[in-house]
Structure formats: structure tokens, C-alpha cells
Design a protein around this motif. Structure first.
Motif, PDB file in Angstrom:
ATOM      1  N   THR A 345      39.922 -20.732  28.532  1.00 49.92           N
ATOM      2  CA  THR A 345      38.908 -21.661  28.032  1.00 49.92           C
ATOM      3  C   THR A 345      39.538 -22.779  27.208  1.00 49.92           C
ATOM      4  OG1 THR A 345      37.244 -19.904  27.976  1.00 49.92           O
ATOM      5  CG2 THR A 345      36.802 -21.857  26.658  1.00 49.92           C
ATOM      6  N   PHE A 346      40.580 -22.448  26.464  1.00 47.62           N
ATOM      7  CA  PHE A 346      41.244 -23.455  25.625  1.00 47.62           C
ATOM      8  C   PHE A 346      42.341 -24.209  26.375  1.00 47.62           C
ATOM      9  CE2 PHE A 346      39.370 -20.815  22.273  1.00 47.62           C
ATOM     10  CZ  PHE A 346      38.866 -21.805  21.437  1.00 47.62           C
ATOM     11  N   LEU A 347      42.896 -23.610  27.424  1.00 49.04           N
ATOM     12  CA  LEU A 347      43.989 -24.254  28.148  1.00 49.04           C
ATOM     13  C   LEU A 347      43.515 -25.218  29.240  1.00 49.04           C
ATOM     14  CD1 LEU A 347      46.624 -21.394  28.641  1.00 49.04           C
ATOM     15  CD2 LEU A 347      46.697 -23.306  27.033  1.00 49.04           C
ATOM     16  N   LEU A 348      42.378 -24.927  29.849  1.00 47.61           N
ATOM     17  CA  LEU A 348      41.934 -25.718  30.996  1.00 47.61           C
ATOM     18  C   LEU A 348      41.700 -27.206  30.712  1.00 47.61           C
ATOM     19  CD1 LEU A 348      39.552 -23.258  32.885  1.00 47.61           C
ATOM     20  CD2 LEU A 348      41.761 -24.130  33.648  1.00 47.61           C
ATOM     21  N   PRO A 349      41.176 -27.586  29.535  1.00 49.32           N
ATOM     22  CA  PRO A 349      40.904 -29.023  29.316  1.00 49.32           C
ATOM     23  C   PRO A 349      42.169 -29.841  28.994  1.00 49.32           C
ATOM     24  CG  PRO A 349      39.498 -27.636  27.935  1.00 49.32           C
ATOM     25  CD  PRO A 349      40.613 -26.790  28.432  1.00 49.32           C
ATOM     26  N   VAL A 350      43.230 -29.642  29.776  1.00 50.60           N
ATOM     27  CA  VAL A 350      44.474 -30.373  29.526  1.00 50.60           C
ATOM     28  C   VAL A 350      44.253 -31.876  29.627  1.00 50.60           C
ATOM     29  CG1 VAL A 350      46.819 -30.769  30.372  1.00 50.60           C
ATOM     30  CG2 VAL A 350      45.904 -28.446  30.304  1.00 50.60           C
ATOM     31  N   GLU A 351      43.428 -32.292  30.605  1.00 50.38           N
ATOM     32  CA  GLU A 351      43.140 -33.729  30.769  1.00 50.38           C
ATOM     33  C   GLU A 351      42.539 -34.319  29.494  1.00 50.38           C
ATOM     34  OE1 GLU A 351      42.087 -34.178  35.499  1.00 50.38           O
ATOM     35  OE2 GLU A 351      40.605 -33.282  34.164  1.00 50.38           O
ATOM     36  N   SER A 352      41.686 -33.555  28.860  1.00 48.55           N
ATOM     37  CA  SER A 352      41.057 -34.041  27.625  1.00 48.55           C
ATOM     38  C   SER A 352      42.074 -34.172  26.505  1.00 48.55           C
ATOM     39  CB  SER A 352      39.931 -33.098  27.199  1.00 48.55           C
ATOM     40  OG  SER A 352      38.908 -33.044  28.164  1.00 48.55           O
ATOM     41  N   TYR A 353      42.950 -33.182  26.387  1.00 51.39           N
ATOM     42  CA  TYR A 353      43.974 -33.238  25.341  1.00 51.39           C
ATOM     43  C   TYR A 353      44.879 -34.455  25.530  1.00 51.39           C
ATOM     44  CZ  TYR A 353      42.539 -28.357  24.757  1.00 51.39           C
ATOM     45  OH  TYR A 353      41.801 -27.197  24.573  1.00 51.39           O
ATOM     46  N   LEU A 354      45.267 -34.713  26.774  1.00 59.82           N
ATOM     47  CA  LEU A 354      46.120 -35.876  27.057  1.00 59.82           C
ATOM     48  C   LEU A 354      45.395 -37.177  26.743  1.00 59.82           C
ATOM     49  CD1 LEU A 354      47.722 -34.751  30.451  1.00 59.82           C
ATOM     50  CD2 LEU A 354      48.819 -34.848  28.205  1.00 59.82           C
ATOM     51  N   GLU A 355      44.095 -37.200  27.041  1.00 62.50           N
ATOM     52  CA  GLU A 355      43.327 -38.427  26.773  1.00 62.50           C
ATOM     53  C   GLU A 355      43.120 -38.634  25.282  1.00 62.50           C
ATOM     54  OE1 GLU A 355      41.599 -41.971  28.113  1.00 62.50           O
ATOM     55  OE2 GLU A 355      42.819 -40.450  29.127  1.00 62.50           O
ATOM     56  N   TYR A 356      42.941 -37.553  24.528  1.00 63.02           N
ATOM     57  CA  TYR A 356      42.878 -37.683  23.067  1.00 63.02           C
ATOM     58  C   TYR A 356      44.157 -38.334  22.550  1.00 63.02           C
ATOM     59  CZ  TYR A 356      38.639 -34.978  21.917  1.00 63.02           C
ATOM     60  OH  TYR A 356      37.341 -34.555  21.755  1.00 63.02           O
ATOM     61  N   HIS A 357      45.290 -37.898  23.097  1.00 58.94           N
ATOM     62  CA  HIS A 357      46.577 -38.472  22.692  1.00 58.94           C
ATOM     63  C   HIS A 357      46.642 -39.957  23.038  1.00 58.94           C
ATOM     64  CE1 HIS A 357      50.852 -39.539  23.555  1.00 58.94           C
ATOM     65  NE2 HIS A 357      51.033 -38.952  22.385  1.00 58.94           N
ATOM     66  N   ASN A 358      46.178 -40.322  24.235  1.00 59.79           N
ATOM     67  CA  ASN A 358      46.201 -41.726  24.658  1.00 59.79           C
ATOM     68  C   ASN A 358      45.320 -42.604  23.773  1.00 59.79           C
ATOM     69  OD1 ASN A 358      47.933 -41.168  26.794  1.00 59.79           O
ATOM     70  ND2 ASN A 358      46.264 -40.819  28.240  1.00 59.79           N
ATOM     71  N   VAL A 359      44.158 -42.072  23.405  1.00 64.69           N
ATOM     72  CA  VAL A 359      43.230 -42.835  22.567  1.00 64.69           C
ATOM     73  C   VAL A 359      43.838 -43.096  21.191  1.00 64.69           C
ATOM     74  CG1 VAL A 359      41.016 -42.699  21.336  1.00 64.69           C
ATOM     75  CG2 VAL A 359      41.126 -42.118  23.759  1.00 64.69           C
ATOM     76  N   LEU A 360      44.414 -42.062  20.594  1.00 70.73           N
ATOM     77  CA  LEU A 360      45.037 -42.219  19.273  1.00 70.73           C
ATOM     78  C   LEU A 360      46.250 -43.155  19.344  1.00 70.73           C
ATOM     79  CD1 LEU A 360      44.858 -38.528  17.987  1.00 70.73           C
ATOM     80  CD2 LEU A 360      43.470 -40.476  17.245  1.00 70.73           C
ATOM     81  N   LYS A 361      47.013 -43.045  20.413  1.00 72.83           N
ATOM     82  CA  LYS A 361      48.176 -43.915  20.605  1.00 72.83           C
ATOM     83  C   LYS A 361      47.738 -45.374  20.724  1.00 72.83           C
ATOM     84  CE  LYS A 361      52.111 -44.540  23.737  1.00 72.83           C
ATOM     85  NZ  LYS A 361      52.760 -44.038  24.989  1.00 72.83           N
TER      86      LYS A 361
END
Length: 437
Positions: A345-361
Motif C-alpha cells: 500500500t505504501f510502495l505502490l504510489p511510486v509515481e506520486s512520490y516522484l512527482e512530489y519530488h518534481n514539484v518541490l524541485k
């Protein structure tokens, strides 16, 4: 000890309240989709819907100033948001997240009726994930909007037997059809089921009455969408764009049925195993309805000879419930599997985690959360006071929205069509079909 702590997190399924379930699904949906609120576009279709909606807000009925091969209520959803909140990507994507939560919630409700609260709970969680991840489904798509009304309509048919609910279900399904026409095959399957069930139970007259109420609700919605065109004296625009153009487009497709065979093979194998091993009770009315709708939607894929991640969103609610039933029979609720489920449940949203990083960057680099050429190019044009009449966007056509402009047609007084990558004036339905291909 850690194992006991983790397994203590297992919810008491029988005590789940509707309000808490919906709130939980909404929170998950927003958290997964939040970083995509700031993208210029996630899928080109969403950009097209926004431009079509803006044209409607500006006073032009769909298909009169701009043209797209989608039923009109898709554009109405976006137009209502734009009319109330203005040009807000956040508002559009927030309502998209709420739509996903709504679909998942009624998946939960159907799961409870078809099997158990446990099956319903995990089917709903899976629904949020599959409608939000893996591919370009983080935007607000016509599949999301159509299922937002189709699944509640299906729930009414499963839950209630009184006549008035068939009319209400027909209205909901009519709205879904005026967002995604291929669902007509699923609706036809439901109609065949109602009539067959009435014949087998020797209750033909009530069955026909229910069928008429369901069809009446659908026709009522279709008539309502046609009414503005009839008042304006341009009924032929609605007929050409909503009925004839999609029929011409689907009949002109050159895609092969072979593209859909892998999906059909997988579903057939799972269905056969479920029957052979008695994982699913095929005599259960709720199960039968879920399966007939699934078959109808798969048949629509066969008709056009194509299936992709967007199309599959129309299958996920039904398939997740059926899969959940099978897992409940085979896994038998052993708590030792719950830690694995929790980790996934916590590992599957990898796309979201990467996008959070892109937004902050992007925020650190440029001082704004909004990112993408759909924002930067219009900003450059405005800053340098370039001639907007000479701008032609292709993939990033959301830029027109930010420039308060429309795509330039080749000739005056000819509607513009939005396709996957281009804009072109259209004269006939046949030309529309040829261009889309």
C-alpha cells in the motif's frame, strides 16, 4: 511484537461506517493525486476538455465553436468548475480526486452487497489506486467522470428492487453514456439481464416495466442534452456530433481484435477457474450483474479493436470486487498476509512520490509549484509581448487556456477539432474520422 502491532491495524470490517469509509478514500485519493494538481497537463484529453468547457462558459455550445469526439456532459463537468472557480487547475484536479473517491465508495457499497465488508473495503482501496496510478490516469478523464455516475447506477440496481430505483439508475446511466458512449454495451447487457431474469422467474410484466423505466431514464438525459441545440435550431449539430460521428469513427477503425485477445484470454481463464473451483457463486444475482457489465464493456473494446490504460478504468470496479471475492476464498483472511498488503500500500504510489519530488524541485528552482511547458511557454509569450494570433500549440495546447485564446483555424467560420496532437477545421463527419485516424 512488531507483528502484533501491524496486525492490530487491521480494520474491523463489520464496523466500518459509510462516512468514515468515504472520508478515508477521499484522503487517499487526494494524497496520491495531489502532486499532479500542478502539472500543465497529465493527458492531452484533459486539456481538450478544459478548452471545450471554456468555450461553453464563454457562451458557445459544444461542437459549435470547437469540436471534439466526446459526448457533451464531459465538457459540462469542466465548464461548471471553471464557471464557479475560474481558471483553476487545482479546482479541476481536486474535483477529479473527489470523483475517484466517489467511484471507490460505491465500489465499496456494491462489494458489501455482493460479498462482504472485507471484500468491499480492499476493492475500494484498490479502486483508488488503479484509477490514480500507472500511466497518465492522474488527470481528470472521461472514464473517471462516466464511472462516477455508472457505478452508483449499478449499485441501485443491485441494492434495490423497487421500480423507482430503476428510473433513477437509468438517469445515472444516461449521464454516464453522455460522457462515454461505449458504456452502452454494458447498459444493454443489464437490459438483457433484466428481461431474461423476468422470463425465468415468470414475471415478465414487472420485468418489462423495469426495463422501460431504465430506458426512460437514459432517454430523458439524452433528450436534455439535445434540448439546448433544439432551442437554438441546430439539432443536427447534436445528432452529427453525439450520435453519428462516434458511430462513423468506431466503424472506420483499423485496429485488430487481436489487440484485445490477451485481456479476453486472461478474463476467460480467471472466470473458468472461479467456476471450476467454486470461488465465485455464479448463481448470485449481484455477481451475475457484475459479470454481465464486465462482458459488455469488454465487448466494446473488441468492437474498436483496442484497449489501453484509460479504457481499463471502466473495468476496475467490477474486476476488483470479483478478484476480492476470489482472494477471500483462497487466502481465507489469514492475518499473516496483512503486513505484506500494508507494505504494498505504501510502495505502490511510486509515481506520486516522484512527482512530489518534481514539484518541490520546481518550487525551489523557479519559485512556483506549477510546472511544465504549458505554463512556461505562455508565460514567455506574455512577458515578451509576442503576437498570440501566430501561436500554434500542438501537444501543450493547454497553453491556449492560459493565453485566453482559441486555436487558430485554417479558415474562418469553421469549427476546430481537437485531436491527440493537432487542430484542424472539419467539414464533415467522414473528414473528422479520417483526421482522427
Amino acid at each position: 511484537m512488531p507483528h502484533k502491532v501491524i496486525t492490530s491495524l487491521i480494520p474491523e470490517y463489520e464496523k466500518l461506517k459509510n462516512g468514515k469509509v468515504f472520508l478515508g478514500l477521499t484522503l487517499i485519493s487526494i494524497l496520491i493525486r495531489l502532486p499532479f494538481f500542478f502539472r500543465d497537463y497529465v493527458d492531452r484529453d484533459e486539456s481538450t476538455f478544459i478548452l471545450m468547457a471554456q468555450s461553453w462558459v464563454d457562451g458557445h455550445l459544444p461542437y459549435t465553436q470547437l469540436w471534439d469526439l466526446k459526448p457533451p456532459l464531459v465538457f459540462l463537468f469542466f465548464a461548471a468548475i471553471i464557471y464557479i472557480f475560474g481558471k483553476s487547475f487545482i479546482a479541476i484536479r481536486l474535483f477529479g480526486a473527489l470523483a475517484v473517491a466517489g467511484i471507490a465508495f460505491f465500489t465499496f457499497k456494491i462489494g458489501k452487497e455482493a460479498h462482504s465488508p472485507r471484500t468491499a473495503f480492499w476493492s475500494a482501496i484498490g479502486c483508488v489506486y488503479l484509477l490514480s496510478l500507472f500511466g497518465s490516469v492522474q488527470g481528470v478523464m472521461s472514464e473517471h467522470l462516466s464511472m462516477l455516475f455508472f457505478i452508483p447506477g449499478l449499485y441501485l440496481l443491485i441494492k434495490f428492487k423497487k421500480f423507482r430505483y430503476y428510473l433513477l439508475a437509468g438517469i445515472l446511466m444516461g449521464i454516464s453514456l453522455m460522457m462515454k458512449l461505449n458504456l452502452a454495451y454494458g447498459v444493454m447487457g443489464i437490459g438483457i439481464f433484466i428481461l431474461t431474469d423476468a422470463i425465468l422467474k415468470k414475471r415478465i410484466r414487472p420485468g418489462i416495466y423495469k426495463l422501460c423505466l431504465l430506458a426512460g431514464g437514459i432517454l430523458l438525459v439524452m433528450a436534455a442534452t439535445c434540448l439546448p441545440y433544439a432551442i437554438a435550431g441546430i439539432s443536427e449539430v447534436w445528432i452529427d456530433s453525439v450520435i453519428l460521428a462516434p458511430l462513423a469513427y468506431s466503424s472506420d477503425q483499423q485496429n485488430s481484435v487481436l489487440n484485445v485477445l490477451p485481456l479476453c484470454g486472461i478474463l476467460f481463464l480467471l472466470g473458468f477457474l472461479s467456476w471450476k473451483k467454486r470461488w465465485i457463486d455464479f448463481k448470485n444475482r449481484e455477481i451475475q450483474l457484475l459479470m454481465i457489465v464486465t462482458l459488455g464493456i469488454v465487448f466494446s473494446f473488441i468492437k474498436i479493436g483496442r484497449v489501453n490504460g484509460h479504457y481499463l478504468m471502466q473495468l476496475y470496479p467490477m474486476l476488483l470486487i470479483l478478484t476480492g471475492i476470489v482472494l477471500c476464498k483462497t487466502v481465507k483472511g489469514k492475518p499473516k498476509y496483512f503486513p505484506l498488503v500494508l507494505v504494498l500500500t505504501f510502495l505502490l504510489p511510486v509515481e506520486s512520490y516522484l512527482e512530489y519530488h518534481n514539484v518541490l524541485k520546481n518550487k525551489i528552482a523557479y519559485g512556483t509549484f506549477y510546472n511544465g511547458e504549458g505554463f512556461t511557454v505562455p508565460s514567455f509569450i506574455k512577458k515578451n509581448k509576442l503576437n498570440q494570433d501566430e501561436v500554434l500549440f500542438f501537444e501543450y495546447h493547454i497553453g491556449y487556456w492560459l493565453l485566453n485564446a482559441n486555436p487558430p483555424p485554417k479558415r474562418q467560420h469553421i469549427p476546430v477539432i481537437f485531436a491527440d496532437r493537432h487542430f484542424t477545421p472539419i467539414l464533415t463527419i467522414q473528414e473528422r474520422v479520417q483526421f482522427q485516424n
